[in-house]
Scaffold this motif. Structure first.
Motif, mmCIF file in Angstrom:
data_model
loop_
_atom_site.group_PDB
_atom_site.id
_atom_site.type_symbol
_atom_site.label_atom_id
_atom_site.label_comp_id
_atom_site.label_asym_id
_atom_site.label_seq_id
_atom_site.Cartn_x
_atom_site.Cartn_y
_atom_site.Cartn_z
ATOM 1 N N THR A 124 -0.794 25.474 0.941
ATOM 2 C CA THR A 124 -1.278 26.308 2.036
ATOM 3 C C THR A 124 -0.572 25.925 3.331
ATOM 4 N N GLY A 125 0.734 25.909 3.286
ATOM 5 C CA GLY A 125 1.495 25.603 4.490
ATOM 6 C C GLY A 125 1.900 24.157 4.603
ATOM 7 N N HIS A 126 1.243 23.264 3.903
ATOM 8 C CA HIS A 126 1.585 21.844 3.928
ATOM 9 C C HIS A 126 2.367 21.524 2.653
ATOM 10 N N ASP A 127 3.598 22.006 2.575
ATOM 11 C CA ASP A 127 4.379 21.844 1.352
ATOM 12 C C ASP A 127 5.485 20.795 1.467
ATOM 13 N N ILE A 128 5.390 19.942 2.477
ATOM 14 C CA ILE A 128 6.321 18.831 2.647
ATOM 15 C C ILE A 128 5.535 17.550 2.382
ATOM 16 N N LEU A 129 6.031 16.753 1.449
ATOM 17 C CA LEU A 129 5.336 15.518 1.062
ATOM 18 C C LEU A 129 6.136 14.304 1.514
ATOM 19 N N LEU A 130 5.491 13.464 2.316
ATOM 20 C CA LEU A 130 6.060 12.182 2.696
ATOM 21 C C LEU A 130 5.394 11.125 1.820
ATOM 22 N N LYS B 292 0.860 -1.185 0.000
ATOM 23 C CA LYS B 292 0.000 0.000 0.000
ATOM 24 C C LYS B 292 0.895 1.234 0.000
ATOM 25 N N ASN B 293 0.397 2.291 -0.616
ATOM 26 C CA ASN B 293 1.165 3.537 -0.625
ATOM 27 C C ASN B 293 0.498 4.583 0.253
ATOM 28 N N ILE B 294 1.299 5.518 0.727
ATOM 29 C CA ILE B 294 0.820 6.614 1.575
ATOM 30 C C ILE B 294 1.418 7.907 1.039
ATOM 31 N N LEU B 295 0.576 8.900 0.841
ATOM 32 C CA LEU B 295 1.010 10.260 0.521
ATOM 33 C C LEU B 295 0.493 11.142 1.645
ATOM 34 N N ALA B 296 1.393 11.775 2.363
ATOM 35 C CA ALA B 296 1.006 12.606 3.500
ATOM 36 C C ALA B 296 1.710 13.953 3.414
ATOM 37 N N TYR B 297 0.984 15.009 3.771
ATOM 38 C CA TYR B 297 1.493 16.374 3.682
ATOM 39 C C TYR B 297 1.729 16.932 5.073
ATOM 40 N N PHE B 298 2.862 17.619 5.242
ATOM 41 C CA PHE B 298 3.252 18.181 6.532
ATOM 42 C C PHE B 298 3.606 19.650 6.381
#
Length: 120
Positions: free
Chosen positions: A91-97, A4-10
């Motif tokens: 909008t402030g969440h410009d880090i992608l894990l 499974k893949n996960i894309l999360a924004y921080f």
């Protein structure tokens, strides 16, 4: 079992790196943390400072900078100080894990991301 893949924004890289360490400890198959932007990040600081000193018209006329994404960056309304900065970009969440995990640990990995403040 499958993957499974996960894309999360921080909001900041420290949060994302902390989650990446936890996911690696759980034996995630692949984990990466990247910053993204509406424009190319190459030399964006240089172009921002040029726009502040000389203005966009000076950058455009007879300049090698005219063919650069830095011009787009400098001309963005959010750089003028007259904008609230929400023109459809980050909008402030410009880090992608980005992570690939075994299906058996997917829910546990999602819980780790959410507890750290990541947006899935």
């Amino acid at each position: 079992m499958g993957e499974k893949n996960i894309l999360a924004y921080f909001k900041n890289p420290e949060e994302a790196e902390g989650v990446a360490r936890k996911l690696n400890a759980l034996r995630a198959l692949d984990v990466s943390v990247d910053r993204f932007s509406r424009y190319s990040e190459q030399n964006s600081g240089l172009f921002q400072s040029l726009a502040d000193r000389t203005g966009v018209p000076a950058m455009m006329h007879g300049s090698d900078l005219a063919n650069s994404s830095g011009v787009l960056y400098a001309a963005d309304p959010s750089n003028s100080g007259m904008s609230h900065g929400r023109q459809g970009g980050p909008t402030g969440h410009d880090i992608l894990l980005t992570a690939v995990v075994d299906e058996s640990m997917h829910h546990q990995a999602l819980r780790i991301v959410e507890e750290a403040g990541g947006l899935i």
